[in-house]
Write an enzyme that holds these catalytic residues in place. Structure first.
Site, PDB file in Angstrom:
ATOM      1  CG  LEU A 100      16.375  39.392  13.228  1.00 10.41           C
ATOM      2  CD1 LEU A 100      16.854  38.420  14.046  1.00 10.41           C
ATOM      3  CD2 LEU A 100      16.099  38.166  12.042  1.00 10.41           C
ATOM      4  CB  CYS A 101      14.867  44.945  11.664  1.00 15.28           C
ATOM      5  SG  CYS A 101      13.513  45.932  12.764  1.00 15.28           S
ATOM      6  CB  THR A 102      15.990  46.273  16.979  1.00 11.26           C
ATOM      7  OG1 THR A 102      14.855  46.868  16.599  1.00 11.26           O
ATOM      8  CG2 THR A 102      16.800  46.942  17.985  1.00 11.26           C
ATOM      9  CG  ASN A 154      19.625  46.291  10.065  1.00 10.28           C
ATOM     10  OD1 ASN A 154      20.622  45.530   9.520  1.00 10.28           O
ATOM     11  ND2 ASN A 154      18.443  45.962   9.580  1.00 10.28           N
TER      12      ASN A 154
END
Lengths: 532, 442
Positions: B210-212, B215
């Site tokens: 999810l962070c990829t 962000n």
């Protein structure tokens, strides 16, 4: 919420229909398919099933050549023939039913036997991209094979008998740009970075990055840094052996400031890249062989674009010592900017190399007196991107295989499990058909005597090849006579799927075709490929 | 059928040769006779699951191999993108039931064949339906559905004093394709490796962190996932869930993905890619489906007639580089979730820390379970207690608070049995929890 603007490239109906296959061979593959012409000789169950898997994906046109009339048995095994067709032209019936599958495809038929067609119109079969023959008697196969060999038209010969089948590809020369290999190591050229790449990579002082920056630096940058360090400590050499590489891996692993820290994802990826990405970049042997091929070094005005581009590639390889960079990177854990800037460096390098190969290929082509549009920039780009996958196939002529003793067949006969036995038996079966004009075991009360006759014919073949005749088991000969020439639909359908895809490979110049004889044994659900 | 008796003799001449003559490689129990063809034509009932790429081929292959009592089940309707391989459908059939159109095509084309369509989910039928078949063939693209029918056929097995009643076995033949690759396998439930025995053969689906996505996007896929997972729920342009078949939806995602990609300088967002990611499209061609379905149909024919020994038991196919097949024997897993008859135990090292939601995650993520949406119940002091069930809204609300309680807080003990129900099986799985001894746990 505003409604979406209509400018979006929503796909047209054709793209939608072919969507699932366009994802495999692309629009350029589809274009070749849609302009192709395929000839089928004999609309057997095997034959129509092959055409089915070519009509559905949308070949341009097909022609069926078949002089037979539809029989009751045909209707029992052939999905494209109906009861009301019995007694009518098999070529016509099959053509009409197959055309219902796809309105984009054109089809016609010749209600005549292929040998007659050949004698009437000498070069009839030379106008197709592929010719596919099923259940073709040896006496017709021989001249057809010779003719297509000299015209350089690929020929696929197939047969389905009971639980057995075979597919033989005859092709003089076939070139492939996109082989679509399953696993390919990334092409990073870290051992020989071009100046812009080196400059970029050297900007990052990997060990002195802050915590945040460290977790965002791409694996490739990490790997390059420690590779340089390794080379500095080892007289400039690249790590070669397992222990060399382990040393480099440990340098990366040990670079973390805190010993207890678990390796971050990007460092983990750098460690993994060591095995495949720090080798000396060199031209693979099979590519060097293509570049040194006579077709590449002795161009003529007749040379195909493939060989002209190869010649241009050859010059670049001679001056650079390597193939053009592929230009794509595997995904790496990193922040967007560092990854994208690296990716663009590789892409631009690939672009500029492809452009110079294109310019050179155009010069060569012009010097040969070829038409100025014979080389396209798109093709050259594709060619450069796949330069490490190029393939050249040179086969041999079926007629030669039948007329000379076949030592490569006998090579496999020492293994009692080899499916090569069925090749020999199927060859025997063809002699049987030529001699007695019927399949062995066609009639219930002839099975036993036909076993003896078939064994005699196989024995003769083996003697001609200088092989001991005892190698073929009676059981296998008996099994083939049991079939009595029966064509089992599901066995034909399996072979047909395979053969149709071989035709698609030949038409699109993508994927590697069989080299050159495929044997399927549905009794044991096994198969094998032999070079004959 | 009587008006076709006249041509029957010759029409099925191909099959008669194989079925009425002895052969050196036939099954030891094979006795050639005309009764075998009668059996497959009048008695043998075959169920084809799926009327898609493989299903269309299977129906054609089976009907021409003499089978007449065929049922086909499929919940889908025909789409334009099916027509490059699902050859029983025409442009005017778009929007109709696959099962119904396929069945009527075969019945029209192959005289005497009686294909019965079922336009529904496999889960809509219970064991009384599945028990009527001699053989089940699957042409599915879903692992969940494969596991469900696998579980169903296992639940039909009879064991007497621990011995399997051979007559209760319904063989299952499973085919699958992806691009130029495929597999065909023969499963004798309770005897040979079943779908759950070989769960590790299915690769996990690719997911992006999810962070990829939020962000640090790097791939066009990251941009598309961002629109799909973050932007759509936020802006919800049509007030509904994403429908990958609605061109307006796909176009919206395409444009927003393109916007995000250009912000980050990412190349390669195309309409085709967006569609592929949104609908999780698996590439497919006619030829591979023809090959795999034909191998499956040959195995049905072998099993029904004993004219040859069946495939033992797994074949993989790939025709990217030449034509490659490999046949091997997949092994039965001793403690298989579905077919082993062995009570399942699960060691929990930290029941005082592990929360119910962690247990549910374990059932979903571990290679051994690969569940989708498990519902959990148990017995506490002899009384049935629902731990968590997400599929029924009122129960979900009542049990939601349990997710953040530890196993100990929920009253579970060493040896407690948890009953797990999931989409992947028609059967409830009982799992005995094993906690470390109390000294350590407390």
């Amino acid at each position: 919420m505003s409604s979406p603007s209509p400018k979006s490239p929503e796909q047209n109906d054709k793209n939608k229909k072919y969507d699932r296959q366009l994802r495999l061979w692309g629009d350029h593959g589809q274009k070749l398919l849609e302009s192709s012409k395929v000839c089928l000789i004999n609309a057997t169950a095997l034959g129509t099933e092959i055409l089915k898997s070519l009509v559905l994906p949308g070949i341009g046109a097909f022609t069926i050549v078949d002089g037979e009339k539809v029989t009751e048995e045909d209707v029992g095994s052939n999905f494209f023939l109906d009861e009301f067709h019995i007694g009518t032209s098999r070529a016509q019936a099959a053509t009409e039913t197959l055309l219902e599958l796809n309105p984009d495809v054109r089809g016609d038929y010749i209600d005549d036997f292929p040998d007659h067609v050949m004698s009437q119109t000498q070069d009839f079969f030379n106008h197709f991209n592929v010719v596919i023959a099923t259940a073709l008697p040896e006496k017709v196969l021989m001249p057809l094979s010779k003719q297509l060999w000299s015209a350089n038209i690929p020929l696929l010969v197939c047969r389905s008998v009971g639980f057995l089948g075979y597919v033989r590809l005859q092709i003089r020369e076939h070139t492939v740009i996109e082989a679509h290999p399953d696993n390919e190591a990334p092409d990073l050229q870290l051992d020989r970075p071009w100046p812009l790449l080196r400059e970029h990579l050297e900007q990052t002082d990997v060990p002195n990055l802050g915590t945040k920056e460290r977790s965002h630096v791409p694996a490739l940058t990490i790997l390059y840094y420690y590779l340089q360090q390794y080379r500095n400590e080892n007289g400039g050499l690249l790590p070669k052996t397992y222990s060399d590489k382990e040393k480099l891996r440990n340098m990366i692993r040990d670079s973390l400031p805190n010993e207890n820290d678990i390796l971050e994802e990007n460092y983990e990826q750098a460690v993994k890249l060591v095995n495949v990405c720090v080798n000396c970049t060199r031209v693979p042997n099979h590519i060097q062989k293509i570049l040194d091929d006579e077709f590449c070094t002795n161009l003529t005005s007749e040379s195909s674009p493939f060989w002209v581009i190869c010649a241009a590639l050859r010059e670049m390889v001679q001056s650079e010592g390597a193939l053009p960079v592929r230009g794509s990177l595997p995904d790496m854990a990193a922040d967007t900017t560092s990854f994208i800037s690296l990716q663009q460096l590789y892409m631009r390098q690939a672009q500029s190399q492809a452009e110079s190969i294109y310019r050179r290929a155009m010069q060569i082509s012009r010097a040969l007196g070829q038409s100025p549009d014979s080389i396209s920039e798109t093709e050259v780009k594709l060619f450069c991107k796949h330069a490490s996958e190029l393939q050249v196939f040179r086969g041999n002529c079926v007629a030669d295989e039948y007329q000379t003793s076949s030592p490569s067949a006998s090579l496999h006969l020492e293994d009692p499990e080899s499916l090569m036995f069925y090749y020999v038996i199927l060859r025997g079966l063809e002699s049987f058909i030529s001699e007695y004009n019927t399949y062995p075991g066609q009639f219930d009360d002839h099975v036993e005597p036909d076993v003896l006759k078939l064994k005699t014919l196989i024995g003769k073949l083996l003697t001609d090849w200088g092989c001991p005749t005892l190698v073929i088991s009676d059981d296998r000969v008996h099994e083939v006579c049991r079939y009595g020439g029966a064509e089992l639909h599901s066995v034909s359908a399996m072979l047909a799927g395979c053969t149709a895809h071989e035709a698609i490979k030949l038409i699109t110049h993508q994927y590697k075709p069989i080299n050159n004889t495929f044997i399927y044994d549905a009794i044991t659900s096994t198969s094998a490929t032999f070079v004959l | 059928m009587s008006d076709h008796q006249g041509v029957l003799q010759n029409r099925w001449g191909h099959l008669r040769k194989v079925l009425e003559r002895p052969g050196p490689f036939s099954h030891p129990e094979f006795e050639p006779s005309s009764e075998i063809l009668d059996f497959i034509m009048t008695t043998c009932k075959v169920l084809v699951i799926g009327a898609g790429g493989l299903g269309c081929e299977l129906l054609k292959d089976l009907s021409l191999m003499g089978f007449k009592q065929i049922h086909v089940i499929d919940m889908d309707i025909i789409e334009l993108s099916n027509l490059n391989r699902q050859f029983l459908f025409r442009h005017e059939d778009i929007g109709s039931s696959k099962a119904e159109v396929a069945a009527s095509f075969i019945n029209r084309k192959v005289k005497g064949c009686q294909v019965t369509p079922h336009y529904c989910k496999i889960q809509d039928y219970d064991e009384t339906f599945y028990r009527q078949f001699h053989i089940v063939v699957c042409g599915l693209d879903s692992i969940v559905a494969r596991r469900w029918i696998n579980g169903m056929l296992i639940s039909l097995l009879n064991y007497e004093d621990g011995t399997l009643d051979q007559t209760s076995i319904i063989p299952m033949i499973d085919g699958g394709t992806e691009g130029f690759k495929g597999h065909a396998r023969v499963i004798l439930p309770g005897v040979s490796a079943c779908i759950d025995c070989t769960l590790d053969l299915y690769p996990p689906q690719i997911t992006y962190p999810l962070c990829t996505i939020a962000n640090t996007p790097r791939l066009p896929e990251h941009c598309i996932e961002y629109v799909k997972i973050i932007l759509w729920p936020k802006e919800n342009p049509w007030g509904t869930a994403i429908d990958g078949d609605d061109p307006q939806h796909v176009t919206w995602i395409y444009e927003k993905s393109l916007e995000r990609a250009s912000q980050f300088n990412i190349a390669g967002v195309t309409y085709r890619l967006v569609q592929g990611v949104v609908k999780n499209i698996i590439p497919a061609v006619a030829s591979t489906n023809a090959v795999i379905a034909a191998i499956c149909a040959t195995e049905v024919f072998k099993l029904a007639t004993s004219c040859c020994v069946p495939l033992n038991n797994y074949l993989v196919f790939n025709d990217v580089d030449g034509i490659y097949t490999y046949t091997f024997e997949a092994e039965k897993k001793e403690n298989c979730l579905a077919c082993s008859q062995i009570p399942q135990t699960l060691s929990i090292p930290d029941p005082d820390i592990m929360k119910l939601k962690n247990l549910i995650e374990l059932f979903c993520d571990s290679a051994a379970f690969q569940m989708k949406n498990p519902g959990l119940t148990t017995y506490v002091n002899g009384k049935n207690k629902t731990l968590y069930i997400s599929t029924i809204k009122s129960i979900e609300e009542q049990t939601r608070d349990n997710l953040n309680k530890t196993l100990l807080e929920l009253g579970l003990q060493d040896g407690s049995e948890v009953m797990v129900a999931d989409l992947t099986s028609p059967n409830v799985l009982t799992i005995r929890l094993k906690f470390p001894n109390k000294n350590v746990a407390s």
